[in-house]
Design an enzyme around this catalytic site. Structure first.
Site, PDB file in Angstrom:
ATOM      1  N   PHE A 182     114.246 107.995  14.551  1.00 38.61           N
ATOM      2  CA  PHE A 182     114.681 109.339  14.173  1.00 38.61           C
ATOM      3  C   PHE A 182     115.274 110.052  15.371  1.00 38.61           C
ATOM      4  CE2 PHE A 182     110.351 109.760  15.698  1.00 38.61           C
ATOM      5  CZ  PHE A 182     110.372 110.935  16.445  1.00 38.61           C
ATOM      6  N   CYS A 183     116.054 111.102  15.085  1.00 38.57           N
ATOM      7  CA  CYS A 183     116.647 111.935  16.120  1.00 38.57           C
ATOM      8  C   CYS A 183     116.877 113.321  15.528  1.00 38.57           C
ATOM      9  CB  CYS A 183     117.950 111.327  16.643  1.00 38.57           C
ATOM     10  SG  CYS A 183     119.218 111.110  15.365  1.00 38.57           S
ATOM     11  N   THR A 184     117.581 114.174  16.226  1.00 44.18           N
ATOM     12  CA  THR A 184     117.716 115.567  15.795  1.00 44.18           C
ATOM     13  C   THR A 184     118.407 115.704  14.450  1.00 44.18           C
ATOM     14  OG1 THR A 184     117.852 116.220  18.120  1.00 44.18           O
ATOM     15  CG2 THR A 184     118.493 117.863  16.478  1.00 44.18           C
ATOM     16  N   ILE A 211     115.563 115.092  12.089  1.00 43.68           N
ATOM     17  CA  ILE A 211     114.449 116.040  12.127  1.00 43.68           C
ATOM     18  C   ILE A 211     114.819 117.342  11.421  1.00 43.68           C
ATOM     19  CG2 ILE A 211     112.923 117.346  13.657  1.00 43.68           C
ATOM     20  CD1 ILE A 211     113.692 115.167  15.827  1.00 43.68           C
TER      21      ILE A 211
END
Length: 309
Positions: A182-184, A211
């Site tokens: 996952f990332c922003t 996120i």
């Protein structure tokens, strides 16, 4: 979900799309003119592999930009996350040409055709709660310091270029297991999953919308997110429901600080924080203090945020 309200009159759009953009250079000037003519500010990155960026403006202006981008060949189905801000979080509009829209530095990685399996926010908790899943935060260490998912691995990278080397070093820990990244906003983990799959790993997943989408869609009582999410604008961070967070930037080193970090004796507003206190000289701190005084004077005179603040 519409987040523009009377208290958040600015619409913020984080967007990206991996797509083959032949002749992307020719898009730069028209896009800049389109945005500037509507009061939109922020940054858009263009490359042969697609588009990436975060922009802000009125709800009408941002809607017009999204329609304009979706009409460009290859950009239909643009991935967009919306949030709100109490005031404009950017100082200017920039449209830049790049080799990559998110820089990994590995040739022949094509997320448009080889990314991992998307996992919707509603299904993410089940995946990462599985004991057979390795959950990896693909963001940099300073971002992770504000918040991450429960049980996630932090590669402690200082730039995304370091991520492939970290994967190579830990490949044995990933083989034969589910790998969830996952990332922003979804762009880094989409490219990260394509890279991991190129190594021969097959059970590779990533959080659709990142996120930001998770914080928007998943109720607080069900959330496995801990802390706040760093964002690349003057809001600094957002929390559950995409409300503006409590984090602030150290104006000396640009490291995000929690409330606890600002209680450190090494923190002085505009001058130092626990992350840079030992690496800056007294002369540096004197210079930062003078800059901070000028910022405060500018704010007192005009009531607006100084560009160096």
């Amino acid at each position: 979900m519409t987040t523009t309200t009377k208290t958040q009159p600015v619409r913020v759009a984080a967007l990206y799309k991996f797509a083959r953009l032949d002749g992307y250079e020719a898009l730069r000037a028209p896009l800049a003119a389109f945005c500037c003519g509507r009061g939109i500010k922020g940054t858009l990155l263009l490359a042969h592999e697609g588009i990436n960026g975060t922009v802000a403006g009125s709800e009408e202006a941002i809607a017009a930009l999204m329609d304009h981008l979706q009409a460009i060949e290859g950009l239909a189905g643009l991935e967009v996350k919306y949030s709100g801000a109490a005031e404009m979080p950017f100082h200017r509009m920039k449209v830049r040409l790049k080799r990559e829209i998110v820089t990994m530095g590995v040739e022949n990685i094509d997320p448009a055709t080889s990314a991992g399996t998307y996992v919707a926010p509603a299904d993410w908790n089940l995946l990462i709660s599985d004991a057979d899943t390795v959950v990896i935060d693909t963001r940099n260490a300073y971002e992770v310091s504000l918040g991450t998912f429960m049980g996630a691995v932090d590669p402690k990278t200082t730039s995304f270029r370091e991520f492939p080397a970290w994967v190579e070093q830990h490949r044995g820990d990933l083989e034969g297991r589910k790998v969830a990244m996952f990332c922003t906003g979804g762009i880094r983990c989409e490219k990260a999953t394509a890279y991991v799959k190129s190594l021969g790993l097959t059970n590779v997943f990533h959080l659709k919308g990142g996120i930001l989408k998770y914080l928007e869609d998943v109720p607080a009582e069900d959330s496995l997110w801990q802390g706040e999410c760093f964002v690349f604008d003057e809001r600094v961070s957002v929390s559950q429901g995409l409300a503006e967070g409590e984090a602030e930037l150290c104006r000396a080193c640009r490291h995000p600080l929690t409330v606890e970090g600002r209680l450190s004796p090494k923190f002085t507003a505009g001058v130092s924080c626990p992350h840079c206190f030992e690496t800056r000289s007294d002369a540096d701190r004197e210079r930062y203090a003078e800059r901070h005084r000028q910022v405060e004077l500018a704010q007192a005179r005009g009531g607006k945020r100084h560009i160096g603040s």
